[in-house]
Design an enzyme around this catalytic site. Structure first.
Site, PDB file in Angstrom:
ATOM      1  N   CYS A 179      15.349  23.360  -6.688  1.00 55.81           N
ATOM      2  CA  CYS A 179      15.791  22.528  -5.579  1.00 55.81           C
ATOM      3  C   CYS A 179      17.084  21.850  -5.993  1.00 55.81           C
ATOM      4  CB  CYS A 179      14.734  21.499  -5.176  1.00 55.81           C
ATOM      5  SG  CYS A 179      14.447  20.219  -6.424  1.00 55.81           S
ATOM      6  N   LYS A 197      -8.926   2.908   7.494  1.00 60.57           N
ATOM      7  CA  LYS A 197      -7.913   1.865   7.330  1.00 60.57           C
ATOM      8  C   LYS A 197      -8.556   0.503   7.063  1.00 60.57           C
ATOM      9  CE  LYS A 197      -3.964   4.000   7.721  1.00 60.57           C
ATOM     10  NZ  LYS A 197      -3.047   3.777   8.835  1.00 60.57           N
ATOM     11  N   LEU A 256       0.869  -1.173   0.000  1.00 57.87           N
ATOM     12  CA  LEU A 256       0.000   0.000   0.000  1.00 57.87           C
ATOM     13  C   LEU A 256       0.907   1.225   0.000  1.00 57.87           C
ATOM     14  CD1 LEU A 256      -2.779  -1.047   2.554  1.00 57.87           C
ATOM     15  CD2 LEU A 256      -2.419  -1.757   0.180  1.00 57.87           C
ATOM     16  N   ILE A 257       1.067   1.835  -1.144  1.00 61.29           N
ATOM     17  CA  ILE A 257       2.047   2.901  -1.333  1.00 61.29           C
ATOM     18  C   ILE A 257       1.362   4.260  -1.314  1.00 61.29           C
ATOM     19  CG2 ILE A 257       1.916   2.738  -3.856  1.00 61.29           C
ATOM     20  CD1 ILE A 257       5.241   3.234  -2.096  1.00 61.29           C
ATOM     21  N   GLY A 296       3.313   0.435   5.712  1.00 62.36           N
ATOM     22  CA  GLY A 296       4.436   1.106   6.358  1.00 62.36           C
ATOM     23  C   GLY A 296       4.147   1.493   7.791  1.00 62.36           C
ATOM     24  N   GLN A 342      -2.238   3.727  14.639  1.00 64.75           N
ATOM     25  CA  GLN A 342      -1.227   2.686  14.688  1.00 64.75           C
ATOM     26  C   GLN A 342      -0.892   2.234  16.105  1.00 64.75           C
ATOM     27  OE1 GLN A 342       2.105   3.848  12.149  1.00 64.75           O
ATOM     28  NE2 GLN A 342       0.701   4.590  10.572  1.00 64.75           N
TER      29      GLN A 342
END
Length: 485
Positions: free
Chosen positions: A459, A268, A186-187, A290, A299
């Site tokens: 940058c 979630k 899950l990105i 993550g 979490q």
């Protein structure tokens, strides 16, 4: 000629004969697949206890490219760059060693370490004494020190060949791809999901990407860039999928119908439901996140317990005990930190007092208010792409954020680096106005600038400025370009 010897990871070397054979064969194939892109005639040979790589090319560009690819290949813990020579006597070994290492140990302390395989009339200690004594006598200012020398001269002998070590390099470790089963990551584009994805690639799992879009086109472009980068850097030997699910309708349904304190856990759980369906469709047995204990309200152990109960799918959390500082350090090492820093935060739902001790019965009661047709619809409309197509799409998408290497007269440059970066290396441009506006304030402060001018974002590497330009374009600001000197 360039020659490298890839040492087997100790975790591979101790496995059964059949598993070790399978793992080394996969690693040999992966190395060959990567290195032929550098030298189409490269030779890769599986020698059971190591894998040798030989290129007849001998230029620095090829050397650095081979080293870079080997360092980024899962399953390689270390490899040595060697000069191979055949020998008949100890003096042959000494003469080759002298020619190679003499410039390195002038005026320094050194020792000689030898590893030997095969039948010989001498021992490893004999070689160390002979070569070490010769170097000590014939190189100005060099002296032997067996403990903590300035330079360690390493020689490996196998049968009638000696390998004088020029350099030792370290790789990722882990297992070759794909010696483990596939996983679905899950990105989100942030620090955590990028590092978790890398950790699974490193452990030999072919890792596919699932993206829940909460922030429109700009968010998707940024996450695609991170995902493609991770794949290209660490797992480009194998094809993977990039799946996008438009989760904005799900978030809207939660905001409208779910009690505020429970929204984060419910969101979630909806993601886990959707992820399970996608994974099952693709035949993938595990989901990767993550998440780290206590990092945010959703979490906590209590909340993770309630979230996990929504699915029977295995959920892997490689960062579960990592501190944020450690995660950022890994992101910096693998090259995703700048993209993660530039990624806008898309929380989806923000609760004033989010629960940290969710109760399953209460969550289930809140979910009864949710219209699951919304979730089913967004999952059925998910787009599935080959990760290789993202590069082509990204080039088309980023055309609108034009990059320039030369500035017009009286240009206005926005230096979007962090204050620490700007203080360490101030940007000074003759004939241009430089305004320091950190990337994390750009979205809220850009509208306050006079909009009758063009602005050039700057940058250090161009990644952050490109992404921020795309986000501003998405928000209707077309007077933005990227400055890349």
């Amino acid at each position: 000629m360039l020659k490298f010897i890839v040492k087997l990871h100790p975790e591979i070397a101790i496995k059964s004969k059949s598993v070790r054979k399978r793992f080394t064969k996969v690693l040999e194939k992966n190395i060959k697949m990567l290195l032929v892109r550098v030298d189409e005639n490269v030779k890769v040979k599986n020698n059971w206890d190591n894998i040798s790589v030989t290129s007849q090319l001998d230029d620095e560009k090829t050397r650095l490219a081979l080293i870079d690819n080997l360092k980024r290949t899962p399953g390689i813990v270390q490899f040595i760059e060697v000069q191979e020579t055949q020998f008949e006597t100890l003096d042959d070994i000494y003469q080759q060693t002298l020619a190679l290492v003499a410039p390195l140990i002038v005026g320094k302390t050194f020792c000689v370490r030898v590893k030997r395989q095969g039948q010989h009339e001498f021992t490893s200690s004999d070689v160390e004494r002979y070569v070490g004594g010769g170097l000590n006598q014939n190189i100005e200012g060099a002296s032997v020190r067996l403990k903590k020398p300035d330079v360690t001269v390493k020689i490996e002998i196998k049968d009638d060949k000696a390998y004088i070590v020029r350099h030792q390099h370290f790789g990722l470790g882990g297992f070759p791809l794909p010696t483990q089963e596939d996983v679905l990551s899950l990105i989100s584009g942030g620090f955590d999901s990028g590092v978790a994805t890398y950790q699974m690639m490193r452990k030999g799992a072919r890792t596919h990407f699932l993206f829940f879009n909460l922030g429109g086109a700009a968010h998707e472009i940024g996450v695609k860039q991170v995902s493609h980068y991770l794949w290209k850097q660490f797992s480009s030997t194998h094809k993977v999928k990039f799946i996008t699910v438009d989760f904005e309708p799900v978030v809207a349904e939660i905001l409208e119908n779910v009690e505020s304190g429970q929204m984060g856990v419910v969101l979630k759980r909806m993601m886990m439901r959707a992820g399970t369906v996608v994974a099952e469709r693709l035949g993938i047995p595990a989901i990767v996140t993550g998440e780290s204990i206590g990092q945010v309200s959703s979490q906590t152990l209590a909340n993770l317990n309630v979230i996990d109960r929504v699915t029977e799918m295995l959920i892997l959390r490689p960062l579960i005990q990592h501190d944020k500082e450690e995660i950022i350090r890994i992101a910096r090492a693998i090259g995703t930190n700048e993209m993660a820093e530039a990624m806008p935060e898309y929380c989806g739902v923000i609760s004033k007092k989010p629960t940290v001790k969710a109760q399953l019965d209460k969550i289930l009661a809140e979910e009864e208010k949710f219209d699951f047709d919304v979730l089913n619809t967004v999952v059925s409309n998910a787009t599935v792409k080959d990760i290789r197509d993202i590069e082509v799409e990204a080039k088309e998408e980023v055309k609108e954020a034009e990059s320039v290497s030369e500035l017009p007269d009286n240009a206005v440059v926005l230096d979007i680096r962090s204050p620490d970066e700007e203080d360490a290396n101030p940007l000074e441009l003759e004939g241009a106005e430089v305004i320091h506006l950190p990337f994390f304030r750009l979205a809220t402060k850009f509208g306050d600038l006079p909009q009758d001018k063009e602005y050039y974002l700057y940058c250090a590497k161009g990644v952050m400025s490109q992404l921020q330009a795309l986000i501003l374009h998405e928000n209707g600001y077309t007077n933005v370009k990227v400055y890349r000197p």
